[in-house]
Design an enzyme around this catalytic site. Structure first.
Site, PDB file in Angstrom:
ATOM      1  N   CYS A  78     -22.271  14.343 -21.965  1.00  0.00           N
ATOM      2  CA  CYS A  78     -23.377  13.555 -22.495  1.00  0.00           C
ATOM      3  C   CYS A  78     -24.497  13.442 -21.452  1.00  0.00           C
ATOM      4  O   CYS A  78     -25.128  14.440 -21.115  1.00  0.00           O
ATOM      5  CB  CYS A  78     -22.892  12.201 -22.993  1.00  0.00           C
ATOM      6  N   HIS A 185     -19.305  13.982 -27.085  1.00  0.00           N
ATOM      7  CA  HIS A 185     -18.218  13.301 -26.379  1.00  0.00           C
ATOM      8  C   HIS A 185     -16.885  13.915 -26.797  1.00  0.00           C
ATOM      9  O   HIS A 185     -16.344  13.562 -27.848  1.00  0.00           O
ATOM     10  CB  HIS A 185     -18.226  11.804 -26.716  1.00  0.00           C
ATOM     11  N   GLU A 187     -13.997  13.289 -25.664  1.00  0.00           N
ATOM     12  CA  GLU A 187     -12.962  12.247 -25.681  1.00  0.00           C
ATOM     13  C   GLU A 187     -12.987  11.430 -26.966  1.00  0.00           C
ATOM     14  O   GLU A 187     -12.043  10.674 -27.240  1.00  0.00           O
ATOM     15  CB  GLU A 187     -13.122  11.338 -24.455  1.00  0.00           C
TER      16      GLU A 187
END
Length: 209
Positions: A78, A185, A187
């Site tokens: 990001c 992202h 994750e």
């Protein structure tokens, strides 16, 4: 070993947990002197100006430049990806790390007034065939994005993946040598994001197999 950089701009817990689910035990460090080797991840949320200030204050700018020079696999996430570029329009103009030529630009709301800024939510990514980071990930797989600025690298070969929003088709992933970055992202991107992080754990820092 995975080292996560804490420079005051990262969602560190979710990134750490994502690696732990893959069986890794990442180490979080808050200054460059704590680095003990291994691949590096630097996530980030917030603005380019405060992000760069945090990197410099902790000596991470020099650490990252040295790691890239030495061929250590590095992944920016990001804001971390945006800071790889030479500059950003954010905060009145911010100098980046300069590891990839290009800059970060603000979305032009006039191009697609119906699209909300920040770009927040799931969007598909078309990635460069053959790059190890995207091994086993289908074309047009969806990843989770949250950002108001987009990467515009100067060299086409530095774009590893693309997506489209607010009238722009832009780089969703960047890479050069052992350096890579993703605007989304991983994750927070389910199975596809987990696969990308798993690929990073075994990536030797080469653009192809």
């Amino acid at each position: 070993m995975v080292t996560i950089l804490d420079y005051g701009a990262g969602n560190l817990t979710s990134v750490r947990l994502a690696f732990e689910r893959l069986g890794e035990t990442p180490r979080i460090i808050s200054e460059a002197a704590q680095y003990a080797g291994g691949r590096i991840v630097f996530p980030g949320v917030g603005s380019a100006g405060s992000g760069m200030a945090g990197l410099r204050a902790r000596g991470f700018d020099a650490l990252l430049r040295g790691a890239v020079r030495d061929g250590v696999p590095v992944l920016g996430v990001c804001l971390g990806m945006q800071l790889l570029l030479a500059a950003s329009e954010e905060d009145g103009g911010t100098e980046g790390l300069g590891l990839i030529p290009g800059q970060c630009k603000a979305f032009d709301r006039a191009k697609a007034p119906e699209d909300k800024i920040p770009h927040m939510g799931w969007n598909t990514v078309r990635h460069a065939e053959g790059h190890p980071l995207f091994a086993g990930i289908a074309q047009e797989e969806a990843f989770y994005f949250v950002h108001s600025y987009f990467a515009a690298p100067e060299r086409p070969e530095d774009t590893l993946g693309q997506t489209a929003y607010c009238g722009e088709r832009f780089a969703a992933a960047l890479g050069h040598g052992a350096l890579a970055g993703v605007q989304f992202h991983p994750e927070r991107s389910g199975a596809a994001g987990a696969r990308l992080l798993a690929n990073f754990l075994t990536w030797e820092g080469k653009p192809c197999c």
